[in-house]
Enzyme design. Structure first.
Site, PDB file in Angstrom:
ATOM      1  N   ASN A   9      35.203  39.218  40.309  1.00  0.00           N
ATOM      2  CA  ASN A   9      33.862  39.167  39.719  1.00  0.00           C
ATOM      3  C   ASN A   9      33.970  39.802  38.338  1.00  0.00           C
ATOM      4  O   ASN A   9      34.042  41.023  38.217  1.00  0.00           O
ATOM      5  CB  ASN A   9      32.892  39.942  40.623  1.00  0.00           C
ATOM      6  CG  ASN A   9      31.531  40.132  39.983  1.00  0.00           C
ATOM      7  OD1 ASN A   9      31.217  39.505  38.972  1.00  0.00           O
ATOM      8  ND2 ASN A   9      30.719  40.993  40.581  1.00  0.00           N
ATOM      9  N   TRP A  10      33.999  38.939  37.318  1.00  0.00           N
ATOM     10  CA  TRP A  10      34.255  39.451  35.967  1.00  0.00           C
ATOM     11  C   TRP A  10      33.028  40.093  35.336  1.00  0.00           C
ATOM     12  O   TRP A  10      33.113  40.672  34.258  1.00  0.00           O
ATOM     13  CB  TRP A  10      34.785  38.317  35.073  1.00  0.00           C
ATOM     14  CG  TRP A  10      36.146  37.834  35.467  1.00  0.00           C
ATOM     15  CD1 TRP A  10      36.981  38.405  36.393  1.00  0.00           C
ATOM     16  CD2 TRP A  10      36.835  36.676  34.968  1.00  0.00           C
ATOM     17  NE1 TRP A  10      38.147  37.672  36.489  1.00  0.00           N
ATOM     18  CE2 TRP A  10      38.083  36.612  35.623  1.00  0.00           C
ATOM     19  CE3 TRP A  10      36.519  35.693  34.043  1.00  0.00           C
ATOM     20  CZ2 TRP A  10      39.019  35.601  35.377  1.00  0.00           C
ATOM     21  CZ3 TRP A  10      37.434  34.678  33.787  1.00  0.00           C
ATOM     22  CH2 TRP A  10      38.678  34.639  34.451  1.00  0.00           C
ATOM     23  N   LYS A  11      31.876  39.920  35.966  1.00  0.00           N
ATOM     24  CA  LYS A  11      30.623  40.490  35.433  1.00  0.00           C
ATOM     25  C   LYS A  11      30.430  40.082  33.973  1.00  0.00           C
ATOM     26  O   LYS A  11      30.891  39.009  33.572  1.00  0.00           O
ATOM     27  CB  LYS A  11      30.624  42.018  35.636  1.00  0.00           C
ATOM     28  CG  LYS A  11      30.899  42.398  37.094  1.00  0.00           C
ATOM     29  CD  LYS A  11      30.626  43.836  37.403  1.00  0.00           C
ATOM     30  CE  LYS A  11      30.977  44.100  38.852  1.00  0.00           C
ATOM     31  NZ  LYS A  11      30.676  45.468  39.270  1.00  0.00           N
ATOM     32  N   HIS A  95      24.299  40.228  44.506  1.00  0.00           N
ATOM     33  CA  HIS A  95      25.119  41.366  44.080  1.00  0.00           C
ATOM     34  C   HIS A  95      24.201  42.566  43.839  1.00  0.00           C
ATOM     35  O   HIS A  95      23.076  42.409  43.379  1.00  0.00           O
ATOM     36  CB  HIS A  95      25.906  41.016  42.805  1.00  0.00           C
ATOM     37  CG  HIS A  95      26.923  42.059  42.462  1.00  0.00           C
ATOM     38  ND1 HIS A  95      26.578  43.236  41.843  1.00  0.00           N
ATOM     39  CD2 HIS A  95      28.252  42.127  42.709  1.00  0.00           C
ATOM     40  CE1 HIS A  95      27.671  43.971  41.714  1.00  0.00           C
ATOM     41  NE2 HIS A  95      28.696  43.322  42.233  1.00  0.00           N
ATOM     42  N   GLU A  97      24.023  44.642  41.595  1.00  0.00           N
ATOM     43  CA  GLU A  97      23.492  44.769  40.222  1.00  0.00           C
ATOM     44  C   GLU A  97      22.310  43.819  40.025  1.00  0.00           C
ATOM     45  O   GLU A  97      21.363  44.145  39.314  1.00  0.00           O
ATOM     46  CB  GLU A  97      24.625  44.515  39.212  1.00  0.00           C
ATOM     47  CG  GLU A  97      25.587  45.700  39.178  1.00  0.00           C
ATOM     48  CD  GLU A  97      27.044  45.354  38.899  1.00  0.00           C
ATOM     49  OE1 GLU A  97      27.326  44.267  38.368  1.00  0.00           O
ATOM     50  OE2 GLU A  97      27.911  46.199  39.225  1.00  0.00           O
ATOM     51  N   GLU A 167      29.556  45.560  50.038  1.00  0.00           N
ATOM     52  CA  GLU A 167      29.826  46.366  48.851  1.00  0.00           C
ATOM     53  C   GLU A 167      28.906  47.580  48.842  1.00  0.00           C
ATOM     54  O   GLU A 167      27.749  47.490  48.397  1.00  0.00           O
ATOM     55  CB  GLU A 167      29.582  45.551  47.578  1.00  0.00           C
ATOM     56  CG  GLU A 167      30.466  44.336  47.449  1.00  0.00           C
ATOM     57  CD  GLU A 167      30.649  43.921  45.987  1.00  0.00           C
ATOM     58  OE1 GLU A 167      31.811  43.803  45.573  1.00  0.00           O
ATOM     59  OE2 GLU A 167      29.657  43.745  45.276  1.00  0.00           O
ATOM     60  N   GLY A 173      32.322  50.205  40.910  1.00  0.00           N
ATOM     61  CA  GLY A 173      32.587  50.656  39.548  1.00  0.00           C
ATOM     62  C   GLY A 173      32.665  52.165  39.396  1.00  0.00           C
ATOM     63  O   GLY A 173      32.645  52.693  38.288  1.00  0.00           O
ATOM     64  N   SER A 212      35.575  49.283  43.945  1.00  0.00           N
ATOM     65  CA  SER A 212      36.751  50.020  43.474  1.00  0.00           C
ATOM     66  C   SER A 212      38.046  49.662  44.206  1.00  0.00           C
ATOM     67  O   SER A 212      38.890  50.526  44.436  1.00  0.00           O
ATOM     68  CB  SER A 212      36.490  51.534  43.523  1.00  0.00           C
ATOM     69  OG  SER A 212      35.370  51.858  42.709  1.00  0.00           O
ATOM     70  N   GLY A 233      35.801  43.793  41.108  1.00  0.00           N
ATOM     71  CA  GLY A 233      35.171  43.848  39.787  1.00  0.00           C
ATOM     72  C   GLY A 233      36.187  44.250  38.733  1.00  0.00           C
ATOM     73  O   GLY A 233      37.014  43.448  38.292  1.00  0.00           O
ATOM     74  N   GLY A 234      36.149  45.521  38.339  1.00  0.00           N
ATOM     75  CA  GLY A 234      36.980  46.020  37.249  1.00  0.00           C
ATOM     76  C   GLY A 234      38.439  45.584  37.301  1.00  0.00           C
ATOM     77  O   GLY A 234      38.998  45.122  36.292  1.00  0.00           O
TER      78      GLY A 234
HETATM   79  P1  PGA Z   1      34.380  47.167  41.239  1.00  0.00           P
HETATM   80  O1  PGA Z   1      33.175  46.105  41.426  1.00  0.00           O
HETATM   81  O2  PGA Z   1      35.593  46.554  41.850  1.00  0.00           O
HETATM   82  O3  PGA Z   1      34.483  47.325  39.750  1.00  0.00           O
HETATM   83  O4  PGA Z   1      33.949  48.421  41.931  1.00  0.00           O
HETATM   84  C1  PGA Z   1      33.050  45.351  42.599  1.00  0.00           C
HETATM   85  C2  PGA Z   1      31.848  44.444  42.485  1.00  0.00           C
HETATM   86  O5  PGA Z   1      30.824  44.865  41.957  1.00  0.00           O
HETATM   87  O6  PGA Z   1      31.895  43.281  42.931  1.00  0.00           O
END
Ligand code: PGA
Length: 250
Positions: A9-11, A95, A97, A167, A173, A212, A233-234
């Protein structure tokens, strides 16, 4: 043997150049990832680029969001059929966010889940509790409520053809991963809840962990009985790190 799915997930990250590089890096190392299923979810505008570069490779792609609507006066939205035009396989819905920063509630998320299915996309339904909810001991109730919104709208069978991503909001993050056992406990709860409604669905649904995940902790997480992969994500913005996670599932 269950198949591991690792989805990036590149956001809100990337440029044409950096995405070209990231894709080249991922495709260069993909043969070492065994039968791990892999997908990446770029920002909408880069989907055509990613689709062109990944066509014919083992890496699938998807969107980070989807409109609940199919067409019409909905400024700024992107419909499932449009994603289909670029051969997206997946669409992330709900998600944390989207839920917290854009006030998307359980019912709205369920409608997005339905829209993805209607377009032939596989929804990746995100669920998970905040730190406060965990401390209050209501993690299972929160996750159950988030799942029920989808089950009530689409029926439990729909989840058998979907992906669920657990999640915990406090792990996204933050560098604070849920321990493999903490994650496994919630995954087992999710599978158990679904088994209570339909055993076939519980067996079939892929339940990913997100929050994470990195190369160094992926294998331990994926070794758990009910963790079928990860939503990353990251670490998905770094080809070597992402490939290390994919290899951990091989
Ligand atoms: P993260 O994000 O790996 O940066 O914690 C995961 C996500 O939000 O899908």
């Amino acid at each position: 043997m269950r198949q591991i799915l690792v989805a990036g997930n590149w956001k809100l990250n990337g440029s044409r150049d950096s995405i070209e590089q990231l894709i080249s890096g991922i495709t260069a190392g993909v043969e070492n990832t065994g039968d791990t299923q892999i997908a990446v979810c770029p920002p909408f505008v880069y989907i055509p680029l990613v689709a062109e570069r990944l066509a014919g490779s083992k890496v699938a792609w998807g969107s980070q969001d989807i409109s609940d609507q199919s067409a019409g006066a909905f400024t700024g939205e992107v419909a499932g059929a449009m994603l289909n035009d670029f051969n997206c396989k997946y669409a992330i819905v709900g998600h944390s966010e989207r839920r917290s920063l854009y006030a998307e509630d359980d019912d709205f998320t369920a409608r997005k889940f339905a829209a993805a299915r209607k377009a032939g996309l596989i929804p990746i339904l995100c669920v998970g509790e905040t730190l406060q909810e965990r401390e209050q001991g209501v993690t299972e109730a929160v996750v159950a409520r988030q799942l029920d919104a989808v089950i009530n709208l689409e029926g439990v069978a729909a989840l058998g053809e979907a992906v669920i991503a657990y999640e915990p909001v406090w792990a996204i993050g933050t560098g604070k991963t849920a321990s493999p056992q903490q994650a496994q406990d919630v995954h087992a709860f999710i599978r158990g809840k679904l088994a209570g409604l339909n055993v076939g669905v519980a067996d079939k649904v892929q339940i990913l962990y997100g929050g994470s995940v990195k190369g160094a902790n992926a294998a331990e997480l994926f070794a758990k009985a009910d963790i079928d992969g990860g939503l990353i994500g990251g670490a998905s913005l770094d080809a070597a790190e992402f490939l290390a996670i994919c290899s951990a599932g091989a």
